[in-house]
Design an enzyme around this catalytic site. Structure first.
Site, PDB file in Angstrom:
ATOM      1  N   SER A 196       0.863  -1.182   0.000  1.00 46.41           N
ATOM      2  CA  SER A 196       0.000   0.000   0.000  1.00 46.41           C
ATOM      3  C   SER A 196       0.894   1.225   0.000  1.00 46.41           C
ATOM      4  CB  SER A 196      -0.883   0.015   1.258  1.00 46.41           C
ATOM      5  OG  SER A 196      -1.543   1.259   1.418  1.00 46.41           O
ATOM      6  N   TYR A 247      -1.949  -0.776  10.610  1.00 47.67           N
ATOM      7  CA  TYR A 247      -2.052  -1.121   9.186  1.00 47.67           C
ATOM      8  C   TYR A 247      -0.827  -0.627   8.431  1.00 47.67           C
ATOM      9  CZ  TYR A 247      -3.826  -1.170   4.386  1.00 47.67           C
ATOM     10  OH  TYR A 247      -3.965  -1.380   3.038  1.00 47.67           O
TER      11      TYR A 247
END
Length: 255
Positions: free
Chosen positions: A146, A161
């Site tokens: 990501s 995350y």
């Protein structure tokens, strides 16, 4: 077909029941690859399979797997080896997490669940995919990282995350270096905001939606198909010199 070399090859997509995963399953099938869709929920997988139309649907099968559990991943790769005798492409997209909150007050249980769901899962997939590919002397693995693996999470409460995705990039680079001479290519994609079911709930909040769009210079977030197209390129012969480096696909988010 843009990638004729994929016809007749075997591709695995974890977390393939929706969003980026399902778009990638469909894209591989369209190229004539035999595709294994791995996910936890059989009902969601059946629903997903119904969205794949025509001859492509015949190329796709489902295998149950929770990628945060080593036994599940081992069984998945063993089943692929037994049925197909090979694994040419793997897209490690599956992931899950728990609520953690801000670092100063974060929940330890949620932290560990997030690490297992997004980082340990990537390790486990590599752990069992690499030996299978080494036996045949070739293969491509793409991990879903990501842009948040390259920077801090843009909203409070997302540190776990972001930390997990930073870990995925480090894991990807290290595994790529370990296996490059053996003929394996291992890489990662770093998407920005993507129109998936997980993000749809954010877009319902006008303030959050405005902030997400502000972070995306293109003015609109990516479609799942756009990200799938990048995964296929990384797996293709056209990306033969891409080893270890993450591919940023973010509409200008990190520019």
């Amino acid at each position: 077909m843009p990638y004729p070399e994929m016809e007749g090859k075997v591709a695995l997509v974890t977390g393939g029941s929706s969003g980026i995963g399902l778009a990638t399953v469909t894209a591989f099938a369209r190229e004539g690859a035999t595709v294994i869709l791995a996910s936890r929920s059989e009902s969601r997988a059946k629903t997903a399979l119904k969205t794949i139309k025509g001859a492509e649907r015949e190329n796709v099968s489902w295998i149950a797997c929770d990628v945060s559990k080593g036994k599940d991943v081992a069984k998945l790769c063993a089943a692929i080896a037994k049925k197909h005798g090979r694994l040419d492409y793997a897209f490690n997209n599956g992931g899950s997490g728990g609520y953690v909150g801000p670092v100063a007050t974060g929940d330890e249980t949620g932290w560990r669940k997030t690490m297992d769901g997004y980082l340990t899962s990537a390790f486990l997939c590599l752990r069992y995919q690499i030996p299978l590919m080494l036996e045949q002397g070739h293969g491509v693995i793409v991990n879903n990282a990501s842009v948040d693996g390259l920077r801090g999470y843009p909203f409070p409460g997302g540190a776990a995350y972001s930390a997990a995705k930073h870990g995925v990039i480090g894991l990807t680079r290290s595994a790529a270096l370990e296996n490059a001479k053996a003929g394996l290519r291992i890489g990662a994609i770093c998407p920005g905001w993507v129109d998936t079911p997980a993000i749809a709930r954010y877009l319902k909040d006008p303030k959050l939606k405005a902030e997400i769009l502000r972070q995306t210079p293109r003015g609109k977030i990516a479609s799942a198909d756009e990200i799938a197209a990048s995964v296929l390129w990384l797996c293709s012969d056209g990306a033969s010199y891409m080893i270890g480096s993450p591919l940023i696909i973010d509409g200008g988010y990190m520019a």
